[in-house]
Design a protein around this motif. Structure first.
Motif, short mmCIF file in Angstrom:
data_model
loop_
_atom_site.label_atom_id
_atom_site.label_comp_id
_atom_site.label_asym_id
_atom_site.label_seq_id
_atom_site.Cartn_x
_atom_site.Cartn_y
_atom_site.Cartn_z
N LEU A 187 0.83 -1.20 0.00
CA LEU A 187 0.00 0.00 0.00
C LEU A 187 0.87 1.26 0.00
O LEU A 187 1.89 1.31 0.71
CB LEU A 187 -0.91 0.02 1.23
N PRO A 188 0.50 2.29 -0.75
CA PRO A 188 1.24 3.55 -0.70
C PRO A 188 1.26 4.09 0.74
O PRO A 188 0.24 4.13 1.41
CB PRO A 188 0.42 4.47 -1.62
N GLY A 189 2.43 4.47 1.19
CA GLY A 189 2.56 5.04 2.53
C GLY A 189 2.94 4.05 3.61
O GLY A 189 3.19 4.43 4.75
N ASN A 190 3.01 2.73 3.27
CA ASN A 190 3.28 1.78 4.34
C ASN A 190 4.75 1.70 4.73
O ASN A 190 5.14 0.90 5.58
CB ASN A 190 2.73 0.39 4.02
N GLU A 191 5.59 2.58 4.14
CA GLU A 191 6.97 2.68 4.62
C GLU A 191 7.02 3.17 6.05
O GLU A 191 8.03 2.98 6.75
CB GLU A 191 7.79 3.61 3.72
N VAL A 192 5.93 3.77 6.54
CA VAL A 192 5.89 4.22 7.94
C VAL A 192 5.89 3.03 8.89
O VAL A 192 6.16 3.17 10.09
CB VAL A 192 4.65 5.12 8.17
N LEU A 193 5.63 1.84 8.37
CA LEU A 193 5.64 0.63 9.19
C LEU A 193 6.98 -0.11 9.11
O LEU A 193 7.13 -1.18 9.69
CB LEU A 193 4.52 -0.32 8.76
N LYS A 194 7.93 0.46 8.41
CA LYS A 194 9.24 -0.17 8.28
C LYS A 194 10.24 0.47 9.25
O LYS A 194 10.20 1.67 9.50
CB LYS A 194 9.74 -0.06 6.83
N PHE A 195 11.14 -0.34 9.78
CA PHE A 195 12.12 0.11 10.76
C PHE A 195 13.08 1.10 10.12
O PHE A 195 13.79 0.78 9.16
CB PHE A 195 12.88 -1.09 11.31
N ASN A 196 13.13 2.31 10.66
CA ASN A 196 14.00 3.37 10.14
C ASN A 196 14.32 4.32 11.29
O ASN A 196 13.73 5.38 11.44
CB ASN A 196 13.29 4.12 9.00
N PRO A 197 15.27 3.94 12.14
CA PRO A 197 15.54 4.73 13.35
C PRO A 197 16.02 6.15 13.06
O PRO A 197 15.74 7.06 13.83
CB PRO A 197 16.61 3.90 14.08
N GLU A 198 16.74 6.33 11.94
CA GLU A 198 17.21 7.68 11.61
C GLU A 198 16.03 8.60 11.30
O GLU A 198 15.94 9.73 11.80
CB GLU A 198 18.17 7.63 10.42
N LYS A 199 15.11 8.12 10.47
CA LYS A 199 13.93 8.91 10.15
C LYS A 199 13.08 9.12 11.39
O LYS A 199 12.48 10.20 11.59
CB LYS A 199 13.11 8.20 9.06
N ALA A 200 12.99 8.11 12.25
CA ALA A 200 12.21 8.23 13.48
C ALA A 200 12.73 9.38 14.34
O ALA A 200 11.95 10.18 14.88
CB ALA A 200 12.25 6.91 14.26
N LYS A 201 14.05 9.48 14.47
CA LYS A 201 14.64 10.56 15.27
C LYS A 201 14.34 11.93 14.65
O LYS A 201 14.08 12.90 15.35
CB LYS A 201 16.15 10.35 15.39
N GLU A 202 14.37 12.00 13.32
CA GLU A 202 14.07 13.25 12.63
C GLU A 202 12.63 13.69 12.91
O GLU A 202 12.35 14.86 13.22
CB GLU A 202 14.26 13.09 11.12
N LEU A 203 11.71 12.75 12.81
CA LEU A 203 10.29 13.06 13.04
C LEU A 203 10.05 13.47 14.49
O LEU A 203 9.28 14.40 14.77
CB LEU A 203 9.43 11.84 12.68
N TRP A 204 10.74 12.79 15.41
CA TRP A 204 10.58 13.12 16.84
C TRP A 204 11.11 14.54 17.11
O TRP A 204 10.51 15.31 17.86
CB TRP A 204 11.31 12.09 17.69
N ALA A 205 12.23 14.86 16.46
CA ALA A 205 12.80 16.20 16.62
C ALA A 205 11.87 17.27 16.03
O ALA A 205 11.75 18.37 16.60
CB ALA A 205 14.17 16.26 15.95
N GLU A 206 11.22 16.97 14.91
CA GLU A 206 10.25 17.91 14.33
C GLU A 206 9.11 18.15 15.31
O GLU A 206 8.64 19.28 15.47
CB GLU A 206 9.71 17.35 13.02
N ALA A 207 8.66 17.08 15.95
CA ALA A 207 7.58 17.22 16.94
C ALA A 207 8.04 18.06 18.13
O ALA A 207 7.26 18.85 18.68
CB ALA A 207 7.11 15.85 17.39
N ASP A 208 9.30 17.88 18.52
CA ASP A 208 9.83 18.66 19.65
C ASP A 208 9.84 20.16 19.36
O ASP A 208 9.75 20.98 20.29
CB ASP A 208 11.25 18.19 19.99
N LYS A 209 9.95 20.54 18.09
CA LYS A 209 9.92 21.95 17.74
C LYS A 209 8.54 22.55 18.00
O LYS A 209 8.42 23.75 18.25
CB LYS A 209 10.30 22.13 16.26
N ILE A 210 7.53 21.72 17.91
CA ILE A 210 6.16 22.18 18.19
C ILE A 210 5.94 22.27 19.69
O ILE A 210 5.41 23.26 20.21
CB ILE A 210 5.13 21.23 17.55
N SER A 211 6.38 21.23 20.41
CA SER A 211 6.26 21.20 21.87
C SER A 211 7.27 20.19 22.40
O SER A 211 7.14 19.00 22.11
CB SER A 211 4.84 20.81 22.29
N PRO A 212 8.30 20.63 23.15
CA PRO A 212 9.34 19.71 23.62
C PRO A 212 8.77 18.56 24.44
O PRO A 212 7.90 18.76 25.28
CB PRO A 212 10.25 20.61 24.47
#
Length: 542
Positions: free
Chosen positions: A356-381
């Motif tokens: 399915l398009p978009g199911n890469e979000v279910l694949k293990f990618n710790p580097e991308k995970a850290k990037e997304l978490w950091a983006e969320a921290d910019k909104i609210s730590p």
């Protein structure tokens, strides 16, 4: 978290939609040479959990109560071991040309366990009551396609205008719009009939219900938090005729305790082995076990709590998903008895896709995970500890610890499990919306169709929508799929609907469960069905 007949149809499309993709198989079976009639009076013991609610079909949406209801209730149709639809109480179920109106004929002479006949009114009254928003029943959502249904919380809608009695054994169901798989759904326990006496005092009735199915409660059969004892219903004349003297469902505090009883031949059938036994059960049970695909999906759900709302919440859920190494957990913790999820449904269901398009979000990618978490921290730590709630009586501790360790390491946060003593306790907090942490979720299909994995869990206002998720585009795609005139067309809409879920992640898919169960030396003819449930009425005791 928890089932149909050969329909009299007017189109081959409809008939085809009632068959499960054949990868589930008939499962277990008895060891070679162990068949035979057995002792038809002997009681078969199995594991279970204390029901969350009283035993009213439309008030139940979890497996503890569902297991009992499926044994004591008959429905218009039932699902055989392979998921194929078979008539039970129905003589015929016939749609009109576009599947917008269905005529249901009940076999005359069938009775509840108190000798009263099962008639059209028993379905109409039960469905009306369960669908009325004022009554707040958890499975009321299943009546949504019927004309007159309202999802307005608390609104009093005592009758569905789409239900019309034709004669004592016939009624029609008019739907809001064409729904090609409506007949397929009618084996779910929410569609079971209720006798007139149930409405005299529903609370009292739900603690000692009558039966329309193959079993009924024994006298004083429900010993709360201990067990439920069922005996054959002498009035049942359907195809699920018991080959044993009853089923005793024992409520265990842990799966390990149940497994130890199984090894000692003090328990006859265990439908889920503890993860502590995955490396040894095949040798210890010596041919008395099964490991086969089933229609069960596991996930983690995060409610609308601090840091998990709006765009911040979407980023954090995506980060958590990509920080989980599903392959590692399914290999190490589950010894290959689970398969990493690539969607929100199950590989044993017709129409499933792993691309399915978009199911890469279910694949293990710790580097991308850290990037997304950091983006969320910019909104609210971020602050605090990420907890995942789980029920200790369900064998979840090991994988929760593994996943929370991964989250701690890959996101640089503190994450840990939060145990609840019993499944009922966890579900109570979820259902009354008092839960303030993430929690494990799972879904056992009610009927073999993609729609059943999507609508009850994620549609606006659905009874098992644990986070009150709402996306109007998702709802629109579900509706378009439901009224499609072919399975392939319907599944295309459901695929598009899943791409929205993959972006929003109202729950985070983890893995598909195989049914990994076993049985003692005392029983034979053990089979596990398409939905992971043992076919209890077929089991014989030596």
């Amino acid at each position: 978290m928890k089932k149909n007949r050969i329909l009299a149809t007017t189109a081959g499309i409809l008939a085809a939609s009632l068959l499960l993709a054949g990868c589930a198989g008939s499962g277990g079976g008895a060891p070679e040479g162990s068949g035979g009639a057995g002792n038809p009076e002997a009681i078969v013991t199995t594991n279970g959990t204390e029901p969350e609610n009283i035993l009213i079909p439309t008030m139940t949406n979890e497996v503890g109560g569902g297991k009992i209801l499926d044994l004591i209730n008959a429905t218009l149709v039932y699902y055989d071991v392979d998921g194929a639809v078979q008539n039970e109480l129905a003589e015929s179920i016939t749609p009109n040309e576009d599947a917008s109106e269905w005529t249901i004929k009940i076999k005359p002479g069938q009775k509840f366990s108190d000798d009263t006949e099962i008639k059209a009114d028993n379905f109409i009254k039960a469905w009306n009551y369960g669908a009325n928003p004022k009554n707040g029943h958890l499975s009321g959502y299943f009546f949504e396609p019927i004309e007159g249904y309202s999802a307005d919380e608390g609104k009093d809608v005592p009758e569905l205008s789409g239900l019309q009695k034709v004669d004592e054994h016939t009624f029609t169901v008019k739907l809001k719009e064409p729904t090609s798989d409506f007949g397929l759904r009618l084996g779910y326990s929410a569609f079971a009939p209720l006798p007139d006496v149930a409405f005299d005092d529903l609370e009292a009735y739900g603690n000692a219900p009558l039966a329309s199915g193959p079993y009924m409660l024994a006298k004083d059969g429900w010993e709360h938090n201990v067990k439920v004892d069922l005996v054959p219903n002498p009035n049942y004349e359907g195809p699920r005729t018991p080959k044993n003297g009853g089923i005793s469902i024992v409520f265990y505090a842990t799966q390990d305790a149940a497994y130890n009883d199984l090894l000692a031949n003090n328990l006859d059938v265990l439908d889920a082995l503890p993860d502590s036994a995955f490396g040894t059960y095949e040798d210890e049970l010596a041919g008395r076990s099964v490991n086969q695909p089933s229609a069960v999906f596991q996930s983690v759900t995060i409610p609308n709590i601090d840091h998990f709302t709006g765009e911040e919440g979407k980023l954090r859920r995506q980060a958590i998903s990509m920080a989980i190494n599903r392959e590692e957990v399914t290999d190490v913790v589950f010894s290959g008895t689970r398969t990493p999820a690539s969607d929100f449904t199950s590989p044993v269901i017709d129409g499933w896709s792993d691309s399915l398009p978009g199911n890469e979000v279910l694949k293990f990618n710790p580097e991308k995970a850290k990037e997304l978490w950091a983006e969320a921290d910019k909104i609210s730590p971020w602050s605090g500890t990420l907890e995942i709630g789980y029920n200790s009586d369900g064998g979840h501790q090991a994988w929760v610890e593994a996943v929370t360790n991964q989250l701690s390491n890959n996101l640089g946060i503190e994450a840990k499990g939060k145990p609840y003593a019993a499944f009922k306790e966890l579900r109570q907090e979820v259902n009354d919306r008092s839960i303030k942490n993430a929690f494990r979720t799972g879904w056992q299909a009610d009927y073999p169709g993609l729609y059943n994995f999507l609508a009850p869990l994620y549609a606006t206002g659905a009874g098992s929508n644990d986070t009150d998720y709402s996306n109007l585009e998702f709802d629109k795609l579900l509706a378009e799929g439901a009224k499609a005139t072919s399975v392939d067309e319907a599944n295309k809409h459901f695929e598009q609907a899943q791409t929205i879920l993959l972006e929003d992640l109202p729950s985070i898919p983890l893995w598909y469960s195989n049914v990994v169960g076993g049985w003692s030396e005392s029983v034979s003819n053990v089979k596990f069905g398409w939905n992971s449930v043992p076919v209890y009425y077929e089991i014989t005791k030596n």
